[in-house]
Write a protein that holds these residues in place. Sequence first.
Motif, PDB file in Angstrom:
ATOM      1  N   LYS A  99      -5.638   3.812 -19.332  1.00 29.91           N
ATOM      2  CA  LYS A  99      -6.563   4.334 -18.333  1.00 29.91           C
ATOM      3  C   LYS A  99      -7.620   5.178 -19.048  1.00 29.91           C
ATOM      4  CE  LYS A  99      -6.195   7.821 -14.771  1.00 29.91           C
ATOM      5  NZ  LYS A  99      -5.264   8.686 -14.084  1.00 29.91           N
ATOM      6  N   GLN A 113     -13.825  18.429 -23.145  1.00 33.37           N
ATOM      7  CA  GLN A 113     -12.893  19.295 -23.864  1.00 33.37           C
ATOM      8  C   GLN A 113     -12.228  18.602 -25.052  1.00 33.37           C
ATOM      9  OE1 GLN A 113     -10.025  20.188 -20.673  1.00 33.37           O
ATOM     10  NE2 GLN A 113      -8.484  19.103 -21.876  1.00 33.37           N
ATOM     11  N   GLY A 171      -9.796  16.920 -27.536  1.00 32.62           N
ATOM     12  CA  GLY A 171      -8.654  16.013 -27.359  1.00 32.62           C
ATOM     13  C   GLY A 171      -8.707  15.133 -26.129  1.00 32.62           C
ATOM     14  N   LYS A 197     -13.193  11.558 -26.770  1.00 35.33           N
ATOM     15  CA  LYS A 197     -14.622  11.322 -26.973  1.00 35.33           C
ATOM     16  C   LYS A 197     -14.877  10.220 -28.002  1.00 35.33           C
ATOM     17  CE  LYS A 197     -15.411  15.839 -27.667  1.00 35.33           C
ATOM     18  NZ  LYS A 197     -14.160  16.471 -27.188  1.00 35.33           N
ATOM     19  N   THR A 198     -13.987  10.088 -28.967  1.00 38.70           N
ATOM     20  CA  THR A 198     -14.217   9.097 -30.032  1.00 38.70           C
ATOM     21  C   THR A 198     -14.277   7.681 -29.452  1.00 38.70           C
ATOM     22  OG1 THR A 198     -12.843  10.551 -31.373  1.00 38.70           O
ATOM     23  CG2 THR A 198     -13.496   8.465 -32.360  1.00 38.70           C
ATOM     24  N   GLN A 234     -11.012   9.834 -40.085  1.00 35.62           N
ATOM     25  CA  GLN A 234     -10.361   9.598 -38.792  1.00 35.62           C
ATOM     26  C   GLN A 234     -11.199   8.652 -37.912  1.00 35.62           C
ATOM     27  OE1 GLN A 234      -8.673  13.128 -36.850  1.00 35.62           O
ATOM     28  NE2 GLN A 234      -9.831  12.507 -35.052  1.00 35.62           N
ATOM     29  N   GLU A 252     -19.397  15.867 -33.172  1.00 38.28           N
ATOM     30  CA  GLU A 252     -19.509  17.324 -33.346  1.00 38.28           C
ATOM     31  C   GLU A 252     -20.989  17.679 -33.474  1.00 38.28           C
ATOM     32  OE1 GLU A 252     -16.857  18.936 -32.858  1.00 38.28           O
ATOM     33  OE2 GLU A 252     -15.390  17.356 -33.141  1.00 38.28           O
ATOM     34  N   ARG A 261      -6.816  21.821 -31.537  1.00 43.96           N
ATOM     35  CA  ARG A 261      -6.006  20.921 -32.390  1.00 43.96           C
ATOM     36  C   ARG A 261      -4.629  20.719 -31.772  1.00 43.96           C
ATOM     37  NH1 ARG A 261      -9.407  18.533 -33.030  1.00 43.96           N
ATOM     38  NH2 ARG A 261     -10.734  20.106 -32.132  1.00 43.96           N
TER      39      ARG A 261
HETATM   40  N1  LIG Z   1      -7.735   6.548 -22.681  1.00 46.13           N
HETATM   41  C1  LIG Z   1      -6.848   6.993 -23.523  1.00 46.13           C
HETATM   42  N2  LIG Z   1      -5.551   6.751 -23.320  1.00 46.13           N
HETATM   43  C2  LIG Z   1      -4.618   7.218 -24.192  1.00 46.13           C
HETATM   44  N3  LIG Z   1      -4.907   7.927 -25.290  1.00 46.13           N
HETATM   45  C3  LIG Z   1      -6.197   8.200 -25.518  1.00 46.13           C
HETATM   46  C4  LIG Z   1      -7.224   7.741 -24.662  1.00 46.13           C
HETATM   47  N4  LIG Z   1      -8.392   8.154 -25.165  1.00 46.13           N
HETATM   48  C5  LIG Z   1      -8.114   8.814 -26.293  1.00 46.13           C
HETATM   49  N5  LIG Z   1      -6.798   8.852 -26.518  1.00 46.13           N
HETATM   50  C6  LIG Z   1      -6.111   9.537 -27.640  1.00 46.13           C
HETATM   51  O1  LIG Z   1      -6.324  10.924 -27.436  1.00 46.13           O
HETATM   52  C7  LIG Z   1      -6.407  11.600 -28.676  1.00 46.13           C
HETATM   53  C8  LIG Z   1      -7.652  12.472 -28.710  1.00 46.13           C
HETATM   54  O2  LIG Z   1      -8.805  11.670 -28.732  1.00 46.13           O
HETATM   55  P1  LIG Z   1     -10.089  12.077 -29.573  1.00 46.13           P
HETATM   56  O3  LIG Z   1      -9.701  12.442 -30.951  1.00 46.13           O
HETATM   57  O4  LIG Z   1     -11.110  11.030 -29.392  1.00 46.13           O
HETATM   58  O5  LIG Z   1     -10.501  13.412 -28.807  1.00 46.13           O
HETATM   59  P2  LIG Z   1     -11.856  14.205 -28.854  1.00 46.13           P
HETATM   60  O6  LIG Z   1     -12.291  14.412 -27.460  1.00 46.13           O
HETATM   61  O7  LIG Z   1     -12.819  13.548 -29.758  1.00 46.13           O
HETATM   62  O8  LIG Z   1     -11.353  15.586 -29.445  1.00 46.13           O
HETATM   63  P3  LIG Z   1     -12.144  16.682 -30.341  1.00 46.13           P
HETATM   64  O9  LIG Z   1     -13.056  17.427 -29.426  1.00 46.13           O
HETATM   65  O10 LIG Z   1     -11.070  17.543 -30.855  1.00 46.13           O
HETATM   66  O11 LIG Z   1     -12.890  15.953 -31.376  1.00 46.13           O
HETATM   67  C9  LIG Z   1      -6.402  10.519 -29.723  1.00 46.13           C
HETATM   68  O12 LIG Z   1      -5.111  10.436 -30.272  1.00 46.13           O
HETATM   69  C10 LIG Z   1      -6.722   9.251 -28.980  1.00 46.13           C
HETATM   70  O13 LIG Z   1      -6.131   8.128 -29.584  1.00 46.13           O
END
Ligand SMILES: Nc1ncnc2c1ncn2[C@@H]1O[C@H](COP(=O)(O)OP(=O)(O)OP(=O)(O)O)[C@@H](O)[C@H]1O
Length: 778
Positions: free
Chosen positions: A360, A383, A385, A388-389, A430, A497, A679
Amino acid sequence: MSFTGRGRGFGDIAAGAGRGSFGLGSDSNAGGFGSFGSAATASTIQDDAWDDAPASPSKGGFGGGSANGGFGSSNGFGSSNGFGSGDGFGSSNGFGSGDGFGGSSGFGGSSGFGGSSGFGSSSDTGRGGSRGGRGGGRGGSRACFKCGEEGHMSRECPQGGGGRGCFKCGEEGHMSRECPQGGSSRGGRGGGGRGGGSRNCFKCGQEGHMSRECPQSGDSSGGFGSGGFGGGFGQTSSSNSGFGSAGGGFGGESAGGGFGGGSAGGGFSIGNFSDTKSDRESSGGGPPAGKPMTENYVPPDADDEESLFKSCHVGINFDKYDKIPVELSGENPPNPIQTFEEAGLLETVSRNVLKAKYFKPTPVQKYAIPSIIAGRDLMGCAQTGSGKTAAFLLPVLTGMIQRGLESGAYSPVQEPQALVVAPTRELVIQIYNECRKFSHGTIVRCVRLYGGTSTMHQMNDLSKGAHIVIATPGRLLDFLGRQKLALGKLQYFILDEADRMLDMGFEPDIRRLVETMGMPGKTERQTLMFSATFPVEIQKLAKDFLNDYLFLTIGTVGGANTDVTQTVLEVAQFEKREKLLEILRAHPDQRTLVFVEQKRNADFLASMLSQSEFATTSIHGDRLQREREQALADFKSGVAPVLVATSVAARGLDIPGVDHVVNYDLPKEIDEYVHRIGRTGRCGNLGLATSFFDAESNSDISRHLVNCLSEAHQPVPEFLEKAADRGGGGGSYMGGRSSGSRDVRGRGGDVGAWDEQPYGMSSAAADAAAAAEEESWD
Ligand SMILES: Nc1ncnc2c1ncn2[C@@H]1O[C@H](COP(=O)(O)OP(=O)(O)OP(=O)(O)O)[C@@H](O)[C@H]1O
């Protein structure tokens, strides 16, 4: 002969030679110089020694010589056979001493080594790198042997007689046959021809006989004899440049390896392989002040599907993400998606999404994916985690493939369709792994470029084709400068970032990248920016790079992750150590990330904890890249369940299973605090953050901290409120947060008309000050 150095060194680059022991001589093939000179090009090493910084001719390092030359080959100095220890290398007598080094196939072939007439001489400050190499053996291009410049011969060199020094001692004013230093094998400028110094045996390196009379049979085990390599290799006393101090050509014909020693400031300094800053300073070598040590590191690649698709488990609060308020501002925003199926992703990409167990989309994905697929520029703030990636990678991969990929394999200049720039090396790694995961089974080629690793290796990788490049700014500009990379075909430009990428530290690099490197203009490319924090002034700055953009906010811009329980304790500086031990003892099974402000403190604390009952490692900008990656791997695998880190690990890193973040030292910036505690508590999991508040040094952040805690519905301790009331942090109490709470265009319509919220030190200034003070960002 062998000797042992203090630091880590070539030896443990590979072959498990471990730290320190450094074999020289005939029985040292494994630890010696064996494969040295194998496959590097002239510029192999030149810039590697300097982390992520762009290429600069003033930087020394080894210069590869001929096409096949180069000290270090693709695997770097010491390549797979290692190179002995760090400090030991080049110390006292350095190479060039009797026994020689090199494996049986190494240097020291009959044709000897030794550069031509002393390039990299003392007048060639800093040119030793690539130019030095040219002189070696049959090295490289037809540049002037004196100054290394192309376009003239040495006899016409405007630098005059610089290179005409005695081949033995390097001094001008006499020829080598008149040299008062006689046959010494040390030093010397450029190790002329078959050795700058004594006429030692080329086979065993001993004086007193010629190679044809050598008692050591016919193989070339001792190859690298004293004479030739003596040219400036070692001789610690002579200058600061360590390796190749006064020059030192080294390109053996037979080995094909140039080895141009640098000169002052260049060369392969002893200090490069020492362990500590003070070692570097005392040796006079090493990278410039503030620059981390480097080695020619080739990072491993996780190729198996299982490790590629290993992802974190979503936590119990994953579904609560849907309750966070979302705002998408800007002209004509597209509708959000509710499922990945309706996103219109490419089939293979969709399959990979499922394989990664993404069932989802998170809110940022729901809004960002359709916006990007619709071709819009986007500034996305969600926020830590919260995914966003994938929010940018999935639509970018889909878009690139749908528009058609060009095969650039083995073209001398690679022209990627997408470029992701991120502030730290580990984050680049990463994102690269995420990119490989989501593009698995497609023909998309992802390439990572970041400092602290072998330039040659990355160049080779790049040359195989690059549809999407993920890079830190320094190494990226380096490759653009070398014309290995061009941006003319760029369709997507992504800043992860983004607030960090546009603050004072990186903004000039990003501006240079966008404005002077042939990147399509902002109306011709799609620009995407993501972060959990977006200070107002950075939002204003970002407008220069964006075209008619959408601004996406999930929750409050810059707000802390509410899945993290935050505790702030009043702990004076001198009590911190004991408090940390107490916390770790109370939660012995928790994977804990401890943040400190100073690099030296990271190591100190890590040693202290390791000597107590906690297996601990550390990551900071002064560690070798190999060590940084190993530290992260050990932390991830649980080999070291405690990681002490500086701000290099504050942003973006997705380390599954971090239970607890401890701010041993609070950062100066509230945004940094938000990233650090982010983190833990990722992807709907719960986390814990404990911060030590020292009234002496943390009063500046107290107001912002109170705000941050209140917004995240966390208890605010009385001492902190009092500190905030006393005025810590400047500005008004309520206005004192760093990130803009929403799209700056929302107030007054025009970004330029925005009234800044008051806060003491601007985020950018504080960031820069903090960075300058301690951590060197990649
Ligand atoms: N739709 C999803 N369903 C399940 N897991 C997800 C989903 N989207 C992302 N994730 C997992 O959530 C974790 C955090 O994702 P990501 O690193 O992209 O966060 P972020 O928003 O970029 O965080 P930060 O601000 O710290 O950079 C990763 O392990 C990723 O694989």
